[in-house]
Design a protein around this motif. Structure first.
Motif, PDB file in Angstrom:
ATOM      1  N   GLU A 286       0.831  -1.188   0.000  1.00 62.82           N
ATOM      2  CA  GLU A 286       0.000   0.000   0.000  1.00 62.82           C
ATOM      3  C   GLU A 286       0.874   1.249   0.000  1.00 62.82           C
ATOM      4  O   GLU A 286       2.000   1.242   0.483  1.00 62.82           O
ATOM      5  N   LYS A 287       0.322   2.312  -0.537  1.00 58.49           N
ATOM      6  CA  LYS A 287       1.062   3.562  -0.679  1.00 58.49           C
ATOM      7  C   LYS A 287       1.536   4.093   0.667  1.00 58.49           C
ATOM      8  O   LYS A 287       2.677   4.556   0.811  1.00 58.49           O
ATOM      9  N   ASN A 288       0.695   4.017   1.681  1.00 59.86           N
ATOM     10  CA  ASN A 288       1.070   4.547   2.993  1.00 59.86           C
ATOM     11  C   ASN A 288       2.196   3.730   3.627  1.00 59.86           C
ATOM     12  O   ASN A 288       3.030   4.253   4.366  1.00 59.86           O
ATOM     13  N   LYS A 289       2.229   2.403   3.318  1.00 55.11           N
ATOM     14  CA  LYS A 289       3.321   1.575   3.842  1.00 55.11           C
ATOM     15  C   LYS A 289       4.654   1.920   3.171  1.00 55.11           C
ATOM     16  O   LYS A 289       5.706   1.903   3.810  1.00 55.11           O
ATOM     17  N   ILE A 290       4.603   2.224   1.865  1.00 52.10           N
ATOM     18  CA  ILE A 290       5.832   2.621   1.148  1.00 52.10           C
ATOM     19  C   ILE A 290       6.366   3.927   1.724  1.00 52.10           C
ATOM     20  O   ILE A 290       7.579   4.083   1.960  1.00 52.10           O
ATOM     21  N   ILE A 291       5.497   4.871   1.947  1.00 51.23           N
ATOM     22  CA  ILE A 291       5.916   6.168   2.511  1.00 51.23           C
ATOM     23  C   ILE A 291       6.503   5.975   3.907  1.00 51.23           C
ATOM     24  O   ILE A 291       7.536   6.549   4.261  1.00 51.23           O
ATOM     25  N   LYS A 292       5.842   5.108   4.705  1.00 55.23           N
ATOM     26  CA  LYS A 292       6.313   4.848   6.065  1.00 55.23           C
ATOM     27  C   LYS A 292       7.703   4.204   6.052  1.00 55.23           C
ATOM     28  O   LYS A 292       8.596   4.588   6.822  1.00 55.23           O
ATOM     29  N   ALA A 293       7.903   3.239   5.148  1.00 51.35           N
ATOM     30  CA  ALA A 293       9.203   2.555   5.054  1.00 51.35           C
ATOM     31  C   ALA A 293      10.297   3.526   4.604  1.00 51.35           C
ATOM     32  O   ALA A 293      11.439   3.476   5.079  1.00 51.35           O
ATOM     33  N   THR A 294       9.935   4.408   3.671  1.00 48.84           N
ATOM     34  CA  THR A 294      10.904   5.399   3.186  1.00 48.84           C
ATOM     35  C   THR A 294      11.320   6.340   4.303  1.00 48.84           C
ATOM     36  O   THR A 294      12.515   6.670   4.475  1.00 48.84           O
ATOM     37  N   ILE A 295      10.353   6.815   5.076  1.00 47.72           N
ATOM     38  CA  ILE A 295      10.652   7.735   6.182  1.00 47.72           C
ATOM     39  C   ILE A 295      11.535   7.058   7.229  1.00 47.72           C
ATOM     40  O   ILE A 295      12.495   7.638   7.731  1.00 47.72           O
ATOM     41  N   ILE A 296      11.196   5.788   7.543  1.00 46.56           N
ATOM     42  CA  ILE A 296      12.004   5.049   8.526  1.00 46.56           C
ATOM     43  C   ILE A 296      13.448   4.884   8.032  1.00 46.56           C
ATOM     44  O   ILE A 296      14.410   5.053   8.783  1.00 46.56           O
ATOM     45  N   SER A 297      13.624   4.600   6.721  1.00 42.30           N
ATOM     46  CA  SER A 297      14.964   4.432   6.142  1.00 42.30           C
ATOM     47  C   SER A 297      15.751   5.735   6.224  1.00 42.30           C
ATOM     48  O   SER A 297      16.953   5.741   6.548  1.00 42.30           O
TER      49      SER A 297
ATOM     50  N   LEU B  39      15.303   8.167   8.394  1.00 37.42           N
ATOM     51  CA  LEU B  39      15.631   8.437   9.795  1.00 37.42           C
ATOM     52  C   LEU B  39      16.815   7.598  10.262  1.00 37.42           C
ATOM     53  O   LEU B  39      17.702   8.086  10.971  1.00 37.42           O
ATOM     54  N   ILE B  40      16.818   6.308   9.847  1.00 39.69           N
ATOM     55  CA  ILE B  40      17.947   5.435  10.222  1.00 39.69           C
ATOM     56  C   ILE B  40      19.239   5.930   9.584  1.00 39.69           C
ATOM     57  O   ILE B  40      20.299   5.980  10.223  1.00 39.69           O
ATOM     58  N   GLY B  41      19.147   6.342   8.292  1.00 42.53           N
ATOM     59  CA  GLY B  41      20.333   6.853   7.603  1.00 42.53           C
ATOM     60  C   GLY B  41      20.859   8.120   8.265  1.00 42.53           C
ATOM     61  O   GLY B  41      22.075   8.298   8.439  1.00 42.53           O
ATOM     62  N   ALA B  42      19.953   9.023   8.642  1.00 43.47           N
ATOM     63  CA  ALA B  42      20.359  10.270   9.290  1.00 43.47           C
ATOM     64  C   ALA B  42      20.993   9.993  10.644  1.00 43.47           C
ATOM     65  O   ALA B  42      21.993  10.621  11.031  1.00 43.47           O
ATOM     66  N   ALA B  43      20.421   9.033  11.380  1.00 38.56           N
ATOM     67  CA  ALA B  43      20.970   8.681  12.696  1.00 38.56           C
ATOM     68  C   ALA B  43      22.375   8.107  12.561  1.00 38.56           C
ATOM     69  O   ALA B  43      23.284   8.447  13.329  1.00 38.56           O
ATOM     70  N   LEU B  44      22.572   7.214  11.579  1.00 43.69           N
ATOM     71  CA  LEU B  44      23.908   6.640  11.349  1.00 43.69           C
ATOM     72  C   LEU B  44      24.911   7.716  10.947  1.00 43.69           C
ATOM     73  O   LEU B  44      26.083   7.680  11.348  1.00 43.69           O
ATOM     74  N   LEU B  45      24.460   8.681  10.142  1.00 41.77           N
ATOM     75  CA  LEU B  45      25.335   9.772   9.721  1.00 41.77           C
ATOM     76  C   LEU B  45      25.819  10.580  10.918  1.00 41.77           C
ATOM     77  O   LEU B  45      27.011  10.866  11.052  1.00 41.77           O
ATOM     78  N   VAL B  46      24.872  10.928  11.821  1.00 46.83           N
ATOM     79  CA  VAL B  46      25.201  11.761  12.980  1.00 46.83           C
ATOM     80  C   VAL B  46      25.974  10.984  14.042  1.00 46.83           C
ATOM     81  O   VAL B  46      26.937  11.492  14.630  1.00 46.83           O
ATOM     82  N   ILE B  47      25.580   9.735  14.268  1.00 46.94           N
ATOM     83  CA  ILE B  47      26.177   8.961  15.360  1.00 46.94           C
ATOM     84  C   ILE B  47      27.498   8.299  14.962  1.00 46.94           C
ATOM     85  O   ILE B  47      28.431   8.220  15.763  1.00 46.94           O
ATOM     86  N   ALA B  48      27.607   7.831  13.695  1.00 49.72           N
ATOM     87  CA  ALA B  48      28.768   7.033  13.290  1.00 49.72           C
ATOM     88  C   ALA B  48      29.675   7.729  12.281  1.00 49.72           C
ATOM     89  O   ALA B  48      30.879   7.868  12.499  1.00 49.72           O
ATOM     90  N   VAL B  49      29.102   8.139  11.163  1.00 52.12           N
ATOM     91  CA  VAL B  49      29.926   8.643  10.059  1.00 52.12           C
ATOM     92  C   VAL B  49      30.633   9.952  10.422  1.00 52.12           C
ATOM     93  O   VAL B  49      31.857  10.087  10.245  1.00 52.12           O
ATOM     94  N   LEU B  50      29.896  10.941  10.914  1.00 50.54           N
ATOM     95  CA  LEU B  50      30.511  12.240  11.234  1.00 50.54           C
ATOM     96  C   LEU B  50      31.600  12.129  12.304  1.00 50.54           C
ATOM     97  O   LEU B  50      32.703  12.673  12.125  1.00 50.54           O
ATOM     98  N   PRO B  51      31.374  11.421  13.422  1.00 52.74           N
ATOM     99  CA  PRO B  51      32.443  11.295  14.420  1.00 52.74           C
ATOM    100  C   PRO B  51      33.659  10.526  13.917  1.00 52.74           C
ATOM    101  O   PRO B  51      34.796  10.869  14.223  1.00 52.74           O
ATOM    102  N   ALA B  52      33.429   9.452  13.142  1.00 53.35           N
ATOM    103  CA  ALA B  52      34.533   8.585  12.716  1.00 53.35           C
ATOM    104  C   ALA B  52      35.335   9.177  11.573  1.00 53.35           C
ATOM    105  O   ALA B  52      36.567   9.061  11.532  1.00 53.35           O
TER     106      ALA B  52
END
Length: 207
Positions: free
Chosen positions: A7-18, A20-33
């Motif tokens: 369903e369209k709403n599930k695709i949007i939800k999965a995209t948003i979650i991805s 958020l996870i990517g942004a979190a990894l960028l801030v927590i792991a990539v930028l410090p390392a």
């Protein structure tokens, strides 16, 4: 085959979650390392900040030398006088019983744009010296550190020996004069701006 239809709403939800996870990894792991940036402090807490290695300024200087197009390869034939210039007999004179007084100096030499200039010291045979020179803004210069034998009479072509020829922005070392005469540096500036070379000297010489 029955393909699942999302369903369209599930695709949007999965995209948003991805995202958020990517942004979190960028801030927590990539930028410090990778960049030493830790805005949340989580990188230090988890240990990613320990992976960051600051950039070495010396490596930058070496990279600048390697990438400098004016720093052409130096050949063996550039070292010393030509084969037709004989080594003077005065080079084999015995050393003096007394050396020049020990002194210490700081001075500078301006190498004009597109030109060359020499900076030399008078030293007796077996005189000692420590030296350091650095260009003002890490500019790369061609240089020939060499010595000329002091001869009693005038000669058509001066004999000299090259101790070091290179392209650099800095040089440090000790020197033991092999004969009495003038010893020093020829600098050539291939750039379009004047370059200042700062010297620190300590030893048995006269300016």
């Amino acid at each position: 085959m029955n393909h699942p239809i999302l369903e369209k709403n599930k695709i949007i939800k999965a995209t948003i979650i991805s995202l958020l996870i990517g942004a979190a990894l960028l801030v927590i792991a990539v930028l410090p390392a990778e960049y030493g940036i830790d805005p949340t402090g989580a990188g230090k807490l988890i240990g990613f900040s320990k992976l960051y290695v600051p950039e070495d300024p010396q490596a930058n200087n070496l990279a600048a030398i390697a990438s400098n197009t004016s720093a052409q390869t130096i050949k063996l034939e550039k070292a010393g006088s030509g084969p037709n210039v004989e080594r003077p007999l005065e080079a084999d004179n015995p050393p003096p019983t007394t050396q020049l007084n020990l002194r210490e100096d700081e001075t500078k030499v301006i190498v004009p744009a597109g030109k060359g200039i020499e900076f030399k010291l008078n030293m007796l045979k077996y005189g000692k010296m420590k030296y350091e020179w650095t260009t003002s803004n890490n500019e790369i210069l061609y240089f020939d550190f060499h010595g000329e034998v002091k001869q009693e009479g005038e000669v058509k072509e001066v004999y000299f020996e090259s101790y070091t020829i290179a392209n650099s922005n800095n040089m440090v070392g000790t020197f033991y004069a092999p004969y009495e005469g003038k010893h020093g540096w020829f600098f050539r500036n291939n750039s379009n701006e004047d370059v200042t070379v700062y010297f620190r000297l300590k030893g048995q010489y006269t300016l």
